[in-house]
Structure formats: structure tokens, C-alpha cells
Design a protein around this motif. Structure first.
Motif, PDB file in Angstrom:
ATOM      1  N   THR A 204      27.165  50.728  34.164  1.00  0.00           N
ATOM      2  CA  THR A 204      28.133  51.687  34.100  1.00  0.00           C
ATOM      3  C   THR A 204      29.419  51.632  33.262  1.00  0.00           C
ATOM      4  OG1 THR A 204      29.348  51.286  36.135  1.00  0.00           O
ATOM      5  CG2 THR A 204      27.563  52.707  36.310  1.00  0.00           C
ATOM      6  N   GLY A 205      29.541  50.182  33.265  1.00  0.00           N
ATOM      7  CA  GLY A 205      30.696  49.716  32.373  1.00  0.00           C
ATOM      8  C   GLY A 205      31.933  49.760  33.209  1.00  0.00           C
ATOM      9  N   LEU A 206      31.900  50.010  34.350  1.00  0.00           N
ATOM     10  CA  LEU A 206      33.108  50.188  35.317  1.00  0.00           C
ATOM     11  C   LEU A 206      33.422  48.993  35.890  1.00  0.00           C
ATOM     12  CD1 LEU A 206      32.098  53.388  37.599  1.00  0.00           C
ATOM     13  CD2 LEU A 206      33.662  53.328  35.830  1.00  0.00           C
ATOM     14  N   ARG A 207      34.585  48.695  36.275  1.00  0.00           N
ATOM     15  CA  ARG A 207      34.926  47.567  36.872  1.00  0.00           C
ATOM     16  C   ARG A 207      34.030  47.089  38.293  1.00  0.00           C
ATOM     17  NH1 ARG A 207      39.850  49.950  35.431  1.00  0.00           N
ATOM     18  NH2 ARG A 207      41.416  48.443  34.114  1.00  0.00           N
ATOM     19  N   ASN A 208      33.732  45.890  38.571  1.00  0.00           N
ATOM     20  CA  ASN A 208      32.880  45.600  39.750  1.00  0.00           C
ATOM     21  C   ASN A 208      33.783  45.352  40.781  1.00  0.00           C
ATOM     22  OD1 ASN A 208      33.650  43.071  39.263  1.00  0.00           O
ATOM     23  ND2 ASN A 208      31.750  42.502  38.392  1.00  0.00           N
ATOM     24  N   VAL A 209      32.910  44.850  42.012  1.00  0.00           N
ATOM     25  CA  VAL A 209      33.644  44.550  43.178  1.00  0.00           C
ATOM     26  C   VAL A 209      34.743  43.423  43.074  1.00  0.00           C
ATOM     27  CG1 VAL A 209      33.076  43.538  45.391  1.00  0.00           C
ATOM     28  CG2 VAL A 209      31.369  45.280  44.467  1.00  0.00           C
ATOM     29  N   ARG A 210      34.349  42.391  42.353  1.00  0.00           N
ATOM     30  CA  ARG A 210      35.220  41.360  42.253  1.00  0.00           C
ATOM     31  C   ARG A 210      36.520  41.668  41.553  1.00  0.00           C
ATOM     32  NH1 ARG A 210      34.084  36.004  38.295  1.00  0.00           N
ATOM     33  NH2 ARG A 210      36.080  34.887  38.546  1.00  0.00           N
ATOM     34  N   ASN A 211      36.442  42.797  40.568  1.00  0.00           N
ATOM     35  CA  ASN A 211      37.567  43.190  40.084  1.00  0.00           C
ATOM     36  C   ASN A 211      38.454  44.051  40.984  1.00  0.00           C
ATOM     37  OD1 ASN A 211      39.542  43.655  38.071  1.00  0.00           O
ATOM     38  ND2 ASN A 211      37.975  44.079  36.535  1.00  0.00           N
ATOM     39  N   PHE A 212      37.589  44.586  41.837  1.00  0.00           N
ATOM     40  CA  PHE A 212      38.185  45.826  42.807  1.00  0.00           C
ATOM     41  C   PHE A 212      39.102  44.739  43.907  1.00  0.00           C
ATOM     42  CE2 PHE A 212      38.202  47.352  47.206  1.00  0.00           C
ATOM     43  CZ  PHE A 212      38.709  48.699  46.943  1.00  0.00           C
ATOM     44  N   ARG A 261      31.148  58.229  34.282  1.00  0.00           N
ATOM     45  CA  ARG A 261      31.760  58.948  32.998  1.00  0.00           C
ATOM     46  C   ARG A 261      32.765  60.054  33.440  1.00  0.00           C
ATOM     47  NH1 ARG A 261      31.190  63.218  30.203  1.00  0.00           N
ATOM     48  NH2 ARG A 261      29.102  63.573  31.033  1.00  0.00           N
ATOM     49  N   ILE A 262      32.181  60.728  34.218  1.00  0.00           N
ATOM     50  CA  ILE A 262      32.868  61.995  34.816  1.00  0.00           C
ATOM     51  C   ILE A 262      34.166  61.567  35.559  1.00  0.00           C
ATOM     52  CG2 ILE A 262      32.731  63.991  36.496  1.00  0.00           C
ATOM     53  CD1 ILE A 262      29.977  64.312  35.732  1.00  0.00           C
TER      54      ILE A 262
END
Length: 359
Positions: A204-212, A261-262
Motif C-alpha cells: 500500500t505504501g503506507l507506514r507499517n507496524v514498526r513505524n506505527f 489511497r482514500i
């Protein structure tokens, strides 16, 4: 003589290594590119000055060194403008060591070197092998320096051994410098690539769990320290397993990307969106009150519900999501319990029929 030129190699490799690490350590892009050009060009000029400081004084007027290397490196790895700035500063610096026939000849020599580098760069502009281009530039440099040494030196007994030693050490120093910078550049690229991939969800290109985990820790500390609002949204795509089973995992991935994206469009830059795994997402909204978080959540829920997920020419899916919300200090006074509270709220939204928001 050999020892002095070897010192030039040591200076080049040491300062290039330090400079490149500092440059990449402060890699944020400037709003004014010309500032970066000036800094790079200035650093190239300083390196040239150092090389002249530790050069061989062949005669009372003539210096032999590898001042061409900073210009060459700037052109190969940074850009034409910094290379020109470096060349100008090196020309000016040469007059600090005396104003004489050799210093004036050095102006023509550096200008000739720079012009030759630009021509070589243009000829091999489609050549991906930067080491090959660098090799041609080093050989060209040795030729030009030899020509100018022949012009300023009249003693053939000095010129011949100096030329042999200079070609040997200059070739080693030039190739080593190019190889070093290229190696550092590739290593830095791979490091940044792996660093980015370790904190970004590949699909998705979103931040992942580690970044969270890291951003959530920072957001909590900021909210407690500044006594600010903090809201957390947990989101889940309803009946996602059914989508995968019916339409295939490829179309399921498409739904995940579209929903991502939404969400990003709905929150703009006011918060951070994360994929926590599977079809579950999280949104951190620093400084957002409960009412503001509800507004954002409803905007996302309604946009997903209205969106037509076109998986092929004839099939359009309708997808819904469920959202759990918690806000500090309005829905909970214990900031450490917010993740659990948001998960529980999401569970209630699922249990109460899905496609809704729960606190």
C-alpha cells in the motif's frame, strides 16, 4: 616526492569520506537548490586547497598535486555547477601560494581540465558505467598536467622522474577516489532503500507496524507533555476474507490499495496512516479532539462506502469499513490504554453490524 603525492591520496580519501557522510547525514532537500550547489562547490574548493597545501614544490614557483580530483568528483557525482564553483575557488586559492608564471599557468590548466571533463561527460552521457567515465577523466587529467609541467619546467632531469611518479600516484589516487565515492553512494542508496522498506508497507505504501510503534510513542509523549488532544482510529475492511475468496487475492490487494489511497486523501497531512496487517489499519491524529476525529472517521467511512472498486471491465465492488475511535483525554484519561481502547471500539463496531463508527 612519492611520499608527498601519497599524502595527497590520503587527504583525498579521508576528506571525501567525511564529506560524503556529512552530506548524506543532512540529506533533506533544500528549498533553494543553489545553496546546496554553493556548499558542494565550496567544499570542493576547500579540498583542492588542502591538496595544494600538501603538494610537491617542484621548484620555487611550481606545485605538483592532485587538485583536479575535487572538480572531477563534483562533475561525476554532484553536478556541473558545483564543479565550476570548485574550479573557480581552486584557481583563486592557487594565488595564495605565490603569484608567478606557474600560478597563471594553473588558471589555464584548470580551465582546460574542466572543459575536457565537460566534453567527456557529454560524450559518455548515456554510459551508465561511471567508473569508465572516471577512468577517461583521470587519464585526460594526467595528460594535461604533464603538458603544463613540461611548459613550466625546463630541467628534463626533474621532469621525467616527476612525470613517471605523478602518473603512477595520480592514477591510483584518482581511481581510488572515484571508486570510493561510487561505493559510498551505492552503499548509502541501499541503506536508505532498506531503511525505507523496513518502515513502509510494500503493497500500500503506507507506514507499517514498526513505524506505527515509533510514531505512536512520540505522539503520546507530545500529548502528555504539551497537554494536547490525541486521537487514534483503528479501521478494518468488512468481510475482506469474502472478497479474497470470491474475487482472488490480486483483487483483494487492489481493494487494500484503493482504501489506503482514500484514507490518505481524507486526512491530507493532518495525521499518519498505517497498515497494521492484513485488512487492518490505524490512523494517528495528533492534536485532534474527539469531535474532530469522528468527523475524519465519518469522512473516510462514507467515501469508502460510495467508492466503486472496479476490479475489471464488468465487475464493481462495494466495500465498507468499520472504525473504532479513542481520544485523549475525552474518551480515556489513560493514554497508555488508547491502543487497547481503539481495538475494543473497533470490535464493537464489528459486533453491532459493521460499516459504522464506535467509541
Amino acid at each position: 616526492m612519492f611520499e608527498d603525492l601519497f599524502v595527497n591520496i590520503c587527504i583525498v580519501t579521508t576528506l571525501v569520506f567525511v564529506y560524503m557522510k556529512i552530506r548524506w547525514g543532512n540529506r533533506e532537500k533544500s528549498s533553494y537548490p543553489w545553496i546546496s550547489h554553493l556548499i558542494d562547490g565550496f567544499c570542493g574548493g576547500i579540498l583542492g586547497l588542502f591538496l595544494m597545501q600538501f603538494s610537491i614544490r617542484v621548484t620555487s614557483e611550481t606545485l605538483a598535486d592532485m587538485r583536479y580530483i575535487p572538480i572531477l568528483l563534483m562533475l561525476l557525482f554532484v553536478g556541473k555547477v558545483p564543479a565550476v564553483i570548485s574550479a573557480v575557488l581552486i584557481i583563486i586559492s592557487r594565488f595564495l601560494f605565490g603569484v608567478n608564471k606557474s600560478s597563471y599557468a594553473a588558471i589555464l590548466m584548470i580551465t582546460t581540465l574542466l572543459a575536457g571533463y565537460l566534453i567527456i561527460e557529454k560524450i559518455f552521457r548515456n554510459e551508465d558505467n561511471i567508473l569508465l567515465k572516471g577512468m577517461y577523466m583521470v587519464i585526460y587529467s594526467n595528460v594535461i598536467v604533464t603538458i603544463f609541467l613540461n611548459y613550466v619546467l625546463s630541467d628534463i632531469s626533474i621532469l621525467i622522474p616527476l612525470t613517471v611518479i605523478y602518473w603512477t600516484v595520480s592514477s591510483i589516487g584518482g581511481f581510488t577516489s572515484i571508486f570510493l565515492v561510487n561505493y559510498l553512494r551505492r552503499s548509502e542508496y541501499l541503506f536508505r532503500k532498506y531503511e525505507n522498506e523496513s518502515t513502509v508497507d510494500f503493497l500500500t505504501g503506507l507506514r507499517n507496524v514498526r513505524n506505527f510503534d515509533s510514531i505512536w510513542k512520540y505522539s503520546k509523549e507530545l500529548a502528555e507533555k504539551k497537554n494536547k488532544f490525541l486521537s487514534l482510529l483503528m479501521l478494518d475492511i468488512d468481510h475482506f476474507k469474502r472478497i479474497n475468496d470470491t474475487y482472488g487475492h490480486g483483487n483483494g490487494d487492489f481493494v487494500l490499495m484503493e482504501v489506503s489511497r482514500i484514507m490518505e486523501e481524507a486526512i491530507t497531512k493532518k495525521g499518519s496512516v498505517f497498515r497494521k496487517g492484513g485488512e487492518e489499519f490505524a490512523i494517528i491524529l495528533p492534536t485532534y479532539s474527539k469531535s474532530q476525529a469522528i468527523e475524519i472517521a465519518e469522512r473516510i467511512r462514507s467515501r469508502v462506502k460510495r467508492h466503486q472498486f472496479k476490479i475489471d471491465g464488468n465487475t464493481k465492488l462495494l466495500v465498507t469499513i468499520s472504525i473504532g475511535i479513542t481520544s485523549f483525554p475525552e474518551t480515556t484519561g489513560l493514554i497508555e490504554n488508547m491502543v487497547e481502547a481503539a481495538d475494543n471500539a473497533l470490535y464493537r463496531a464489528k459486533e453491532n453490524g459493521r460499516n459504522q463508527i464506535s467509541l
